[in-house]
Enzyme design. Sequence first.
Site, PDB file in Angstrom:
ATOM      1  N   HIS A 308       0.901  -1.072  -0.010  1.00  0.00           N
ATOM      2  CA  HIS A 308      -0.102  -0.067  -0.035  1.00  0.00           C
ATOM      3  C   HIS A 308       0.943   1.137  -0.090  1.00  0.00           C
ATOM      4  O   HIS A 308       1.999   1.280   0.415  1.00  0.00           O
ATOM      5  CB  HIS A 308      -0.836   0.016   1.195  1.00  0.00           C
ATOM      6  CG  HIS A 308      -2.202   1.074   1.304  1.00  0.00           C
ATOM      7  ND1 HIS A 308      -1.785   2.318   1.378  1.00  0.00           N
ATOM      8  CD2 HIS A 308      -3.362   0.951   0.665  1.00  0.00           C
ATOM      9  CE1 HIS A 308      -2.955   3.122   1.310  1.00  0.00           C
ATOM     10  NE2 HIS A 308      -3.891   2.187   0.820  1.00  0.00           N
ATOM     11  N   ASP A 366      -7.848  -4.449  -0.084  1.00  0.00           N
ATOM     12  CA  ASP A 366      -8.382  -5.108  -1.167  1.00  0.00           C
ATOM     13  C   ASP A 366      -8.290  -6.486  -1.443  1.00  0.00           C
ATOM     14  O   ASP A 366      -9.057  -7.260  -2.305  1.00  0.00           O
ATOM     15  CB  ASP A 366      -7.596  -4.431  -2.390  1.00  0.00           C
ATOM     16  CG  ASP A 366      -7.856  -2.993  -2.408  1.00  0.00           C
ATOM     17  OD1 ASP A 366      -9.151  -2.342  -2.287  1.00  0.00           O
ATOM     18  OD2 ASP A 366      -6.910  -2.253  -2.424  1.00  0.00           O
TER      19      ASP A 366
END
Length: 432
Positions: A308, A366
Site C-alpha cells: 500500500h 483489497d
Amino acid sequence: MTEKQFELIDRATERKSELPVRTGTIGPAVVDISSINKDLGLFTYDPGFGLTAATESRITYIDGDAGVLLYRGYPVEQLAEKSSFMEVAYLLLLGELPSRKQLEGFSGSIRYHTMINETLLRFFNGFHHNAHPMAMVSAVVASMSAFYHDTMDIHNPRQREIFAHRIIAKIPTIAAAAHKHSLGQPFIYPRNDLGYCSNALHMLFAVPCEPYQVDSVAAEALDLLFILHADHEQNASTSTVRLAGSTGANPYAAISAGVSALWGPAHGGANEAVLSMLEQIGSVDNIAKYLAMAKDKSSHFRLMGFGHRVSTNFDPRAKIIREMCHKVLVRLGRPDNPLLELALRLEEIALKDEYFISRKLYPNVDFYSGIIYSAIGIPRSMFTVMFAIARTVGWVAHWQEMISDPAMRIGRPRQLYTGPTRRDYIDITKRV
C-alpha cells in the site's frame, strides 16, 4: 504549533528563508515552506505529493509502518468490533461518538432522505444497458445539483448538513439503481424500516415478483466493509474532492469528482483486480510461477492486493476482513471457495518469501474485500461502486472540514517546466 525552524540558504545569492516546523498531535512534523518562493524564488518538487502535507486535518490518522489507522483518534479495530457504519459516519462527520439519542436522530435523518427524485431516477434510462455502473453513479451524483440547488450554499452550516445527510442516504439508492439498470430489472425503492446496509442489499437484490429476505451475515459483512472503507486520510479521491471543492464548486460536483477518481484501477478498482489476478493464477500449483513473474521487472504481471502507498506494514483492515471472509463463506455455504483457498495459499507463500518480506508487501484491504463482495452476490463491476458508498462519508467529512476552515484557499499545485523556451511564430509557408 511551531517548535523549531530550518534555515534554507541560496549560496549563489546569500538569500535566506526561515522554514518553521509545525507539529500535529501525533505523526511526523511538517516543514512549512509557504515563504520559500517569496524569499528564494523557488518551488518545491514532489511528484505524486508523497511527502507534501497539503492540508491540516483532524479526521483520520495513519501510521503505515506501525499498521495504525485511527478515525478521530479511535483505532479502526475497535470500531470494526464494537461499532456500526452509521455510528462511524456520525463520528467522522461530527468528531465524536454519538449518544444513543444522537445516533437515533442521525440514522432517522439518513432514512428520511433515502429516496431519489423520480425524474432523477429516469436518468438511468438514458444510459446504455452495458454502461459501467461507476459511470452512471458519477453522472447521477453530479446531476443532483440540478435538483437540490436551493440548499447548496456552502457557507451555510445547516445547508452543508442537509447535503451531507442527502448524499450519504441516497448514494446506496443510486448505486442499486445503476445495478438494476445493468440487469434490465425494475428499480427497487428503499425501505426505511431496514438498516443502512440491509436496505442497500434489499435494493440491490430484491425483485417485485417475490419476497426477499436480507441475510444478516451479509449485512454484517457489508457494514464491516463500509466501516473499513469509510476514510483513509488524504488519498487520491479524497484529495480530488478537496481540490474540486476548493474552487467553491457545489458539493455534489465535488463528490462526483471523487467517484471518478476512485474508479481508477490503482485506487478503488484494486479489489476487482485481485479477483482477476487470482483467476489468472488459476491454481495453487501455479503460485510459484506467478510469484517469480511478480519479482521479474521485465514481466507485466503484478501481485494485486499486496502492499500500500501509505500502509507499509500489514494493513490492520486486512486482518479484520480476513476473519469476516471466512465467516461469510461458511454462512453462505461456500467454505471451499477455490478463490479463497488460492488467496490464503498465496498469502501464506508470499509472506514467507524474503523478496516480499524485505519490501513489506503485505496483504491490504483489497486482497479479501473482493472475495467477500463476490460471495454476497455482488458482481465485479459493482465492487468499486460499493467502495464509493462507504467512502462518501469520508469525502463529505473532508469537504466539510475544508469548507468550514477560514484559511481555505483554492488548490493550485505548481510545476517544474521542462518545455521549450520562448520562441517566435513562423509563418506556415516558411516551416520546413
